[in-house]
Write an enzyme that holds these catalytic residues in place. Structure first.
Site, PDB file in Angstrom:
ATOM      1  N   VAL A 114      -2.079  -0.208  -2.464  1.00  0.00           N
ATOM      2  CA  VAL A 114      -0.757  -0.186  -3.094  1.00  0.00           C
ATOM      3  C   VAL A 114      -0.379  -1.547  -3.680  1.00  0.00           C
ATOM      4  O   VAL A 114       0.490  -1.626  -4.544  1.00  0.00           O
ATOM      5  CB  VAL A 114       0.339   0.271  -2.106  1.00  0.00           C
ATOM      6  N   LYS A 148      10.497  -2.957   6.841  1.00  0.00           N
ATOM      7  CA  LYS A 148      11.049  -1.611   6.721  1.00  0.00           C
ATOM      8  C   LYS A 148      12.514  -1.621   6.317  1.00  0.00           C
ATOM      9  O   LYS A 148      12.942  -0.783   5.516  1.00  0.00           O
ATOM     10  CB  LYS A 148      10.840  -0.847   8.038  1.00  0.00           C
ATOM     11  N   TYR A 159       7.164  -5.820  11.005  1.00  0.00           N
ATOM     12  CA  TYR A 159       7.343  -4.446  10.520  1.00  0.00           C
ATOM     13  C   TYR A 159       8.827  -4.145  10.293  1.00  0.00           C
ATOM     14  O   TYR A 159       9.198  -3.516   9.292  1.00  0.00           O
ATOM     15  CB  TYR A 159       6.723  -3.527  11.575  1.00  0.00           C
ATOM     16  N   SER A 167       1.151  10.509  14.413  1.00  0.00           N
ATOM     17  CA  SER A 167       0.108  10.049  13.490  1.00  0.00           C
ATOM     18  C   SER A 167      -0.695   8.999  14.235  1.00  0.00           C
ATOM     19  O   SER A 167      -0.371   8.651  15.366  1.00  0.00           O
ATOM     20  CB  SER A 167       0.723   9.421  12.239  1.00  0.00           C
ATOM     21  N   ARG A 168      -1.699   8.463  13.574  1.00  0.00           N
ATOM     22  CA  ARG A 168      -2.495   7.434  14.268  1.00  0.00           C
ATOM     23  C   ARG A 168      -1.660   6.185  14.536  1.00  0.00           C
ATOM     24  O   ARG A 168      -2.011   5.372  15.368  1.00  0.00           O
ATOM     25  CB  ARG A 168      -3.751   7.104  13.465  1.00  0.00           C
TER      26      ARG A 168
HETATM   27  P1  NAI Z   1      -1.022   6.867   8.966  1.00  0.00           P
HETATM   28  O1  NAI Z   1      -1.778   5.685   9.434  1.00  0.00           O
HETATM   29  O2  NAI Z   1      -1.393   8.208   9.491  1.00  0.00           O
HETATM   30  O3  NAI Z   1      -1.028   6.938   7.381  1.00  0.00           O
HETATM   31  C1  NAI Z   1      -0.860   5.802   6.584  1.00  0.00           C
HETATM   32  C2  NAI Z   1      -1.848   5.865   5.450  1.00  0.00           C
HETATM   33  O4  NAI Z   1      -1.622   4.725   4.588  1.00  0.00           O
HETATM   34  C3  NAI Z   1      -3.298   5.795   5.910  1.00  0.00           C
HETATM   35  O5  NAI Z   1      -4.017   6.902   5.396  1.00  0.00           O
HETATM   36  C4  NAI Z   1      -3.809   4.483   5.322  1.00  0.00           C
HETATM   37  O6  NAI Z   1      -5.177   4.533   4.918  1.00  0.00           O
HETATM   38  C5  NAI Z   1      -2.892   4.290   4.131  1.00  0.00           C
HETATM   39  N1  NAI Z   1      -2.826   2.884   3.724  1.00  0.00           N
HETATM   40  C6  NAI Z   1      -2.698   1.804   4.525  1.00  0.00           C
HETATM   41  N2  NAI Z   1      -2.686   0.678   3.794  1.00  0.00           N
HETATM   42  C7  NAI Z   1      -2.816   1.057   2.490  1.00  0.00           C
HETATM   43  C8  NAI Z   1      -2.867   0.346   1.261  1.00  0.00           C
HETATM   44  N3  NAI Z   1      -2.790  -0.990   1.218  1.00  0.00           N
HETATM   45  N4  NAI Z   1      -2.975   1.059   0.105  1.00  0.00           N
HETATM   46  C9  NAI Z   1      -3.075   2.413   0.138  1.00  0.00           C
HETATM   47  N5  NAI Z   1      -3.051   3.137   1.291  1.00  0.00           N
HETATM   48  C10 NAI Z   1      -2.922   2.464   2.449  1.00  0.00           C
HETATM   49  O7  NAI Z   1       0.536   6.554   9.304  1.00  0.00           O
HETATM   50  P2  NAI Z   1       1.864   7.441   9.230  1.00  0.00           P
HETATM   51  O8  NAI Z   1       2.472   7.441  10.579  1.00  0.00           O
HETATM   52  O9  NAI Z   1       1.647   8.707   8.535  1.00  0.00           O
HETATM   53  O10 NAI Z   1       2.794   6.461   8.366  1.00  0.00           O
HETATM   54  C11 NAI Z   1       3.235   6.718   7.062  1.00  0.00           C
HETATM   55  C12 NAI Z   1       4.427   5.821   6.775  1.00  0.00           C
HETATM   56  O11 NAI Z   1       5.519   6.164   7.621  1.00  0.00           O
HETATM   57  C13 NAI Z   1       4.152   4.341   7.010  1.00  0.00           C
HETATM   58  O12 NAI Z   1       4.814   3.588   6.009  1.00  0.00           O
HETATM   59  C14 NAI Z   1       4.778   4.089   8.353  1.00  0.00           C
HETATM   60  O13 NAI Z   1       5.139   2.741   8.530  1.00  0.00           O
HETATM   61  C15 NAI Z   1       5.990   4.999   8.273  1.00  0.00           C
HETATM   62  N6  NAI Z   1       6.563   5.364   9.544  1.00  0.00           N
HETATM   63  C16 NAI Z   1       5.919   6.221  10.369  1.00  0.00           C
HETATM   64  C17 NAI Z   1       6.499   6.581  11.576  1.00  0.00           C
HETATM   65  C18 NAI Z   1       5.886   7.588  12.454  1.00  0.00           C
HETATM   66  O14 NAI Z   1       6.563   7.981  13.430  1.00  0.00           O
HETATM   67  N7  NAI Z   1       4.671   8.046  12.193  1.00  0.00           N
HETATM   68  C19 NAI Z   1       7.762   5.984  12.010  1.00  0.00           C
HETATM   69  C20 NAI Z   1       8.408   5.161  11.036  1.00  0.00           C
HETATM   70  C21 NAI Z   1       7.789   4.857   9.867  1.00  0.00           C
END
Ligand code: NAI
Length: 300
Positions: free
Chosen positions: A75, A167, A163, A197-198
């Site tokens: 990104v 955020k 973080y 999620s992971r």
């Molecule tokens: P995840 O780890 O399952 O998915 C995140 C994805 O982003 C991964 O597939 C990863 O390869 C991709 N990614 C990481 N760096 C990248 C980059 N530089 N360019 C392109 N892709 C990249 O995590 P999840 O939980 O689905 O998180 C999604 C979003 O939600 C994140 O921004 C996370 O901070 C946010 N979030 C998630 C929460 C949760 O409860 N799961 C809580 C609050 C926020």
């Protein structure tokens, strides 16, 4: 209610290969959008790359009869992701900034690298993709943007200084983009999701995780990004099928006599400064916010 469709709309989902992003991508794909599934395919803590997560989601969307293309750039190179949308589908209507990683450490142990990496992926990344899409959205007078915030930013969370900075910073960006975009029908909102999620599997027990389906979050993203939605600049907490809206609340405040603005008089007024029980307001722009200080100008 009629189905919320995205036919002829081009949607970019960053970090669309796993977790929430995958769920968002499938949701838009099902609803007729042409989806750019971006994912670097790195580890949960940054580093590495792998084209398979994004490609798998593209394959899933296509297998269900939808249209999608993969993009594997970080990104941080947001212009390349938008270029993929332009080259493949000729426009970009929706950007869902979702890609993310963690580098959790207590502030004392945090390194410059931990700080910078989280900034670069979350803040600079969301900026870079949105900034590259912005001229297209302005020109076509249509755009929908999502920033992914977090409860850690809203409330603070031990071990997540980097973080939480990123955020809540993203919601600051949302609030200004909402104002700058409104005239050209560009709508920008933030979500603070909670989902298994992971990123969360190591910090939550399995019986809680099984109820935290990403699929319970994506419908809000679809609604906010639909052409029928004109609410902008909002921050929504969402998870387990529950959605709530956050807003700023300011106490009625205390005005000090302008001839006696001293630390002692701040101390004397402190209870009133922090009292939300009566006359609290919800300013929604800097002009409204100025009304508080302005009301004290004659206090001398
Ligand atoms: P995840 O780890 O399952 O998915 C995140 C994805 O982003 C991964 O597939 C990863 O390869 C991709 N990614 C990481 N760096 C990248 C980059 N530089 N360019 C392109 N892709 C990249 O995590 P999840 O939980 O689905 O998180 C999604 C979003 O939600 C994140 O921004 C996370 O901070 C946010 N979030 C998630 C929460 C949760 O409860 N799961 C809580 C609050 C926020």
């Amino acid at each position: 209610m009629s189905e919320l469709r995205f036919d002829d709309k081009v949607v970019i989902i960053t970090g669309g290969g796993n977790g929430l992003g995958r769920s968002h991508a499938l949701e838009f794909g099902r609803r007729g959008a042409k989806v750019v599934v971006n994912d670097l395919g790195g580890g949960a803590f940054g580093g590495g790359s792998d084209s398979s997560p994004a490609q798998k989601v593209v394959d899933e969307i296509k297998a269900a009869g939808g249209e999608a293309v993969a993009n594997y750039d970080s990104v941080e190179d947001g212009d390349k992701i938008v270029q993929t949308a332009m080259d493949s589908f000729g426009r970009v209507d929706v950007v869902v900034n979702n890609a993310g990683i963690l580098r959790d450490k207590s502030f004392q142990k945090m390194t410059d690298e931990d700080w910078d990496l989280i900034y670069r992926v979350h803040v600079k990344g969301s900026y870079a993709v949105t900034h590259a899409a912005w001229p297209h959205m302005r020109e076509q007078e249509y755009g929908r943007v999502i920033m992914t915030a977090s409860a850690a930013g809203i409330y603070g969370n031990f071990g997540q200084a980097n973080y939480s900075m990123a955020k809540l910073g993203l919601h600051g960006l949302t609030q200004t983009l909402a104002k700058e975009g409104q005239k050209r029908n560009i709508i920008c909102n933030s979500i603070a999701p909670i989902a298994a999620s992971r990123l969360t599997e190591t910090v939550m027990p399995p019986d809680v995780l099984k109820n935290l389906k990403p699929e319970y979050v994506s419908p809000l993203v679809a609604f906010l990004c639909h052409e029928s939605n004109t609410d902008t600049g909002g921050l929504y907490e969402v998870g387990m099928g529950w959605i709530g809206k956050m807003r700023w609340e300011r106490s009625a405040g205390a005005g000090l006599n302008l001839n006696e603005v001293t630390a002692e008089n701040v101390a004397a007024a402190w209870e009133k400064v922090c009292d939300f029980s009566e006359g609290a307001t919800h300013p929604s722009n800097t002009q409204e916010a100025m009304m508080g200080p302005m009301s004290n100008l004659q206090n001398k």
